[in-house]
Design a protein around this motif. Structure first.
Motif: not given
Length: 370
Positions: A104-118
């Protein structure tokens, strides 16, 4: 060959007019208006410039329904140069999200869902077996450059009979990994008075201005003690507007009592982008202009404040030799009708409109909206 261009006569939120010269993706010079020299030019007369907007709460994994969207549709096309996906993916799919971000052209960061299935399901914490600490820690070890924290959605429809237990596990996982929590609050149980005391400095309460019965303000609009205590110990307040989580009434009470957001975020995904009430980052920012926050305060909440929380101060500044990540926007006269998550409407006499971004040195025009 040098690729150079100048943003001519753009102005900071302070009103100071400047030229910004960009060469090969970097800010080469910030100078007086009319003094910048380059091979190409953007006439920014009447246009504001800030460091690139950061949206701390989006859902950018299009395979999950209903909470998903294309990265650049909710990023650079909205005037946002950096998005932080707020727990769309757990350890099962976080690698896929990060790979998409690399394209992507947008910078992407993330919070990890504590549930493995998200967000494969919207009751992802209703089964404690879906919280796999070892897989979460493995994902953090592998993708630590992109994962900025852990996400736990603590409301009745998500946790079901698990109650407060997923948050207790999230707190332990936070302490084991050193990553802060972003906690979604909503309808109870669990009661909000059980939830907030478990949050520590740098943890984030998102949706803190929601108008649900289980919110952070009493019937007279006064902040609950658990909220004022949390603010005092350094818990971060994030808007996370979303389809059901922003109330003008609550936001007015919060402002009256000096409980301002640290960051303004959209909680945007395809449904509330196309059908409202979110639509875009600038639509959400305009609601805070309507509430009486200054332009400097508002833009600070999506630049300097967000960058500081992320530990990436360079994303919140405009400085020579930094990568060019900038947002261009204007103030437009109304009247324009703005709608909160409860269907309440207010008329704005002035709104913020994103015009374009410079994302990692590339100029991209924003989506044209009515």
């Amino acid at each position: 060959m040098t690729d150079s261009w100048v943003l001519r006569r753009v102005k900071r939120v302070s009103g100071e007019e400047i030229d910004i010269v960009i060469e090969n993706g970097l800010i080469a010079e910030i100078t007086e208006p009319g003094k910048g020299r380059a091979t190409r030019e953007y006439d920014g007369t009447g246009t504001y410039v800030s460091s690139g907007w950061i949206d701390m709460h989006v859902h950018a994994f299009p395979e999950f329904h209903p909470y998903g969207d294309e990265i650049d549709e909710i990023g650079v096309r909205q005037g946002v140069t950096t998005i932080v996906d707020a727990g769309s993916c757990g350890s099962d799919r976080i690698a896929d999200l990060i790979r998409s971000g690399e394209q992507a052209k947008t910078n992407v960061l993330a919070f990890l869902n504590i549930s493995r299935i998200g967000l494969l399901r919207i009751d992802e914490l209703s089964q404690m077996a879906w919280i796999d600490r070892e897989r979460a820690k493995h994902a953090i070890a592998k993708f630590g450059d992109s994962i900025v924290g852990l996400k736990a959605r603590i409301s009745r429809s998500v946790v079901g009979e698990s109650g407060i237990e997923p948050l207790r596990v999230a707190r332990e996982l936070s302490e084991e990994t050193g990553l802060p929590l972003m906690v979604h609050i909503g309808s109870g149980p669990p009661d909000i008075r059980e939830v907030i005391p478990l949050l520590a400095r740098k943890d984030i309460i998102t949706h803190y201005l929601n108008g649900k019965a289980n919110n952070l303000f009493d019937a007279e609009g006064r902040p609950l003690q658990v909220l004022t205590d949390a603010v005092a110990r350094g818990v971060h307040l994030d808007v996370g507007h979303g389809t059901a989580s922003f109330s003008f009434r609550v936001a007015e009470a919060a402002k009256c009592h000096g409980i301002a957001p640290d960051t303004i975020s959209t909680d945007i995904y395809r449904g509330n982008r196309l059908n409202g009430p979110v639509y875009s980052m600038d639509n959400v920012l305009s609601k805070f202009l309507l509430l009486g926050y200054s332009l400097e305060e508002i833009i600070g909440m999506v630049t300097v404040n967000a960058a500081a929380w992320l530990g990436k101060p360079e994303l919140g500044r405009i400085r020579a030799d930094d990568t060019a990540n900038l947002t261009l926007f204007t103030l437009a006269d109304g009247p324009v009708m703005l709608t909160d998550s409860e269907g309440e409407q207010r008329t704005a006499n002035q709104i913020i409109q994103a015009k374009g971004v410079v994302a990692n040195g590339e100029f991209i025009e924003c989506e044209i909206r009515a």
